[in-house]
Design a protein around this motif. Structure first.
Motif, PDB file in Angstrom:
ATOM      1  N   GLY A 294      -6.747 -14.898  -4.220  1.00 44.62           N
ATOM      2  CA  GLY A 294      -8.465 -14.884  -4.426  1.00 44.62           C
ATOM      3  C   GLY A 294      -8.507 -13.660  -2.821  1.00 44.62           C
ATOM      4  O   GLY A 294      -9.417 -12.066  -2.340  1.00 44.62           O
ATOM      5  N   GLU A 295      -7.848 -14.036  -1.661  1.00 43.33           N
ATOM      6  CA  GLU A 295      -8.307 -13.757   0.356  1.00 43.33           C
ATOM      7  C   GLU A 295      -7.277 -12.020   0.001  1.00 43.33           C
ATOM      8  O   GLU A 295      -8.005 -11.034   0.796  1.00 43.33           O
ATOM      9  CB  GLU A 295      -7.431 -14.250   1.421  1.00 43.33           C
ATOM     10  CG  GLU A 295      -8.269 -15.893   1.136  1.00 43.33           C
ATOM     11  CD  GLU A 295      -7.536 -16.961   1.495  1.00 43.33           C
ATOM     12  OE1 GLU A 295      -6.087 -16.713   2.728  1.00 43.33           O
ATOM     13  OE2 GLU A 295      -8.007 -17.948   2.280  1.00 43.33           O
ATOM     14  N   ARG A 296      -6.076 -12.458  -0.798  1.00 36.42           N
ATOM     15  CA  ARG A 296      -5.368 -10.878  -0.808  1.00 36.42           C
ATOM     16  C   ARG A 296      -6.301 -10.344  -1.327  1.00 36.42           C
ATOM     17  O   ARG A 296      -6.221  -8.776  -1.145  1.00 36.42           O
ATOM     18  CB  ARG A 296      -3.639 -11.512  -1.674  1.00 36.42           C
ATOM     19  CG  ARG A 296      -3.302 -11.726  -0.890  1.00 36.42           C
ATOM     20  CD  ARG A 296      -2.290 -12.318  -0.770  1.00 36.42           C
ATOM     21  NE  ARG A 296      -0.408 -13.110   0.002  1.00 36.42           N
ATOM     22  CZ  ARG A 296       0.506 -13.235   0.110  1.00 36.42           C
ATOM     23  NH1 ARG A 296       1.121 -12.860  -0.920  1.00 36.42           N
ATOM     24  NH2 ARG A 296       0.862 -13.666   0.632  1.00 36.42           N
ATOM     25  N   LEU A 297      -6.294 -10.184  -2.060  1.00 38.36           N
ATOM     26  CA  LEU A 297      -7.375  -9.347  -3.571  1.00 38.36           C
ATOM     27  C   LEU A 297      -8.986  -8.877  -2.647  1.00 38.36           C
ATOM     28  O   LEU A 297      -9.090  -7.710  -2.751  1.00 38.36           O
ATOM     29  CB  LEU A 297      -8.013  -9.605  -4.832  1.00 38.36           C
ATOM     30  CG  LEU A 297      -8.526  -9.278  -5.962  1.00 38.36           C
ATOM     31  CD1 LEU A 297      -7.619  -8.061  -6.003  1.00 38.36           C
ATOM     32  CD2 LEU A 297      -9.320  -9.335  -7.291  1.00 38.36           C
ATOM     33  N   GLY A 298      -9.208  -9.837  -1.935  1.00 35.32           N
ATOM     34  CA  GLY A 298     -10.091  -9.138  -1.158  1.00 35.32           C
ATOM     35  C   GLY A 298      -9.762  -8.355  -0.356  1.00 35.32           C
ATOM     36  O   GLY A 298     -10.950  -7.341   0.297  1.00 35.32           O
ATOM     37  N   GLU A 299      -8.839  -8.359   0.620  1.00 33.40           N
ATOM     38  CA  GLU A 299      -8.662  -7.644   1.481  1.00 33.40           C
ATOM     39  C   GLU A 299      -7.917  -6.287   1.263  1.00 33.40           C
ATOM     40  O   GLU A 299      -8.039  -5.299   1.514  1.00 33.40           O
ATOM     41  CB  GLU A 299      -6.897  -8.610   2.455  1.00 33.40           C
ATOM     42  CG  GLU A 299      -6.565  -7.634   3.340  1.00 33.40           C
ATOM     43  CD  GLU A 299      -7.316  -7.578   4.525  1.00 33.40           C
ATOM     44  OE1 GLU A 299      -6.829  -7.248   5.791  1.00 33.40           O
ATOM     45  OE2 GLU A 299      -7.885  -8.993   4.969  1.00 33.40           O
ATOM     46  N   MET A 300      -7.273  -6.351  -0.185  1.00 33.57           N
ATOM     47  CA  MET A 300      -6.929  -4.915  -0.481  1.00 33.57           C
ATOM     48  C   MET A 300      -8.483  -3.813  -1.195  1.00 33.57           C
ATOM     49  O   MET A 300      -8.514  -2.597  -0.964  1.00 33.57           O
ATOM     50  CB  MET A 300      -6.181  -4.741  -1.820  1.00 33.57           C
ATOM     51  CG  MET A 300      -4.848  -5.470  -1.499  1.00 33.57           C
ATOM     52  SD  MET A 300      -3.720  -6.160  -2.963  1.00 33.57           S
ATOM     53  CE  MET A 300      -3.168  -3.786  -2.876  1.00 33.57           C
ATOM     54  N   VAL A 301      -9.339  -4.715  -1.596  1.00 34.63           N
ATOM     55  CA  VAL A 301     -10.764  -4.028  -2.423  1.00 34.63           C
ATOM     56  C   VAL A 301     -11.339  -3.646  -0.508  1.00 34.63           C
ATOM     57  O   VAL A 301     -11.972  -2.606  -1.018  1.00 34.63           O
ATOM     58  CB  VAL A 301     -11.385  -5.200  -2.956  1.00 34.63           C
ATOM     59  CG1 VAL A 301     -12.966  -4.552  -3.033  1.00 34.63           C
ATOM     60  CG2 VAL A 301     -10.321  -5.211  -3.924  1.00 34.63           C
TER      61      VAL A 301
END
Length: 219
Positions: free
Chosen positions: A50-57
């Motif tokens: 979730g943290e990684r997805l948020g960072e990429m978004v």
């Protein structure tokens, strides 16, 4: 004009799609086989999915890295990228049969203005020595596609575009009713062929840049 229209409107779409798919898969394979970086944790980075997805978004939506490292071209690049996002969204919505001409035109204007702004920025003394001919070519191609969509009325012909694309996808292609749309179709075909082999494929490289380089772990 008959054979040329047939070539651009009937034959080249399949050639362009095939080359795009093959080139895209080839790039993905090359990136996936690249040696892993050493797991040096020099700065905090997200660990959960979730943290990684948020960072990429956040990165895709704001181009944060570009803002930090090259603020001079951040705004024109952001304008161009949001224009491209809008045009891609327009294309998918058109396939669904929704009347979204305004979205297409707004995206086209933003992409054209952003790419032209970026082009002029890179002609400046500070950036000219750092800019390669390929980068000028990329910006010119984005400008031609977005401006062409506006001039030919491509973004306003949602129904005709939908019928044409559905014909291509169903293997029963038909030429568009308006011959002027073939200009935009040709630009898009050139773009599809060029995309996997140029630097604009960086949108797909984001995953590897973040997961295998910035966030590479030893397990």
């Amino acid at each position: 004009m008959g054979w040329l229209a047939y070539l651009v409107g009937i034959v080249l779409p399949y050639v362009a799609l095939a080359l795009f798919v093959v080139g895209f898969i080839y790039k993905i394979i090359c990136w996936s086989r690249a040696p892993r970086h050493l797991p040096w944790e020099l700065f905090p980075y997200p660990h959960t999915a979730g943290e990684r997805l948020g960072e990429m978004v956040i990165e895709v939506a704001s181009l944060r890295s570009l803002k930090l490292h090259n603020r001079n071209i951040w705004l024109p690049s952001l304008l161009m990228h949001f224009g491209i996002y809008a045009v891609v969204a327009w294309l998918f919505l058109v396939l669904l049969g929704l009347p979204v001409a305004l979205l297409g035109y707004l995206g086209g204007v933003a992409a054209a203005a952003g790419s032209l702004w970026m082009f002029t920025k890179r002609l400046g003394r500070d950036l000219r020595i750092l800019t390669t001919p390929v980068e000028y070519l990329n910006l010119l191609l984005v400008f031609l596609i977005s401006a062409g969509g506006i001039i030919t009325g491509f973004f306003g012909e949602g129904l005709a575009v939908r019928e044409y694309m559905l014909g291509i996808l169903s293997l029963s292609p038909r030429l568009p009713a308006r011959p002027s749309l073939l200009w935009e179709i040709f630009f898009l075909e050139v773009f599809l062929v060029y995309l996997p082999f140029g630097r604009m494929i960086h949108f797909a490289a984001k995953y590897f840049t973040y997961h295998r380089v910035k966030w590479g772990e030893s397990h």
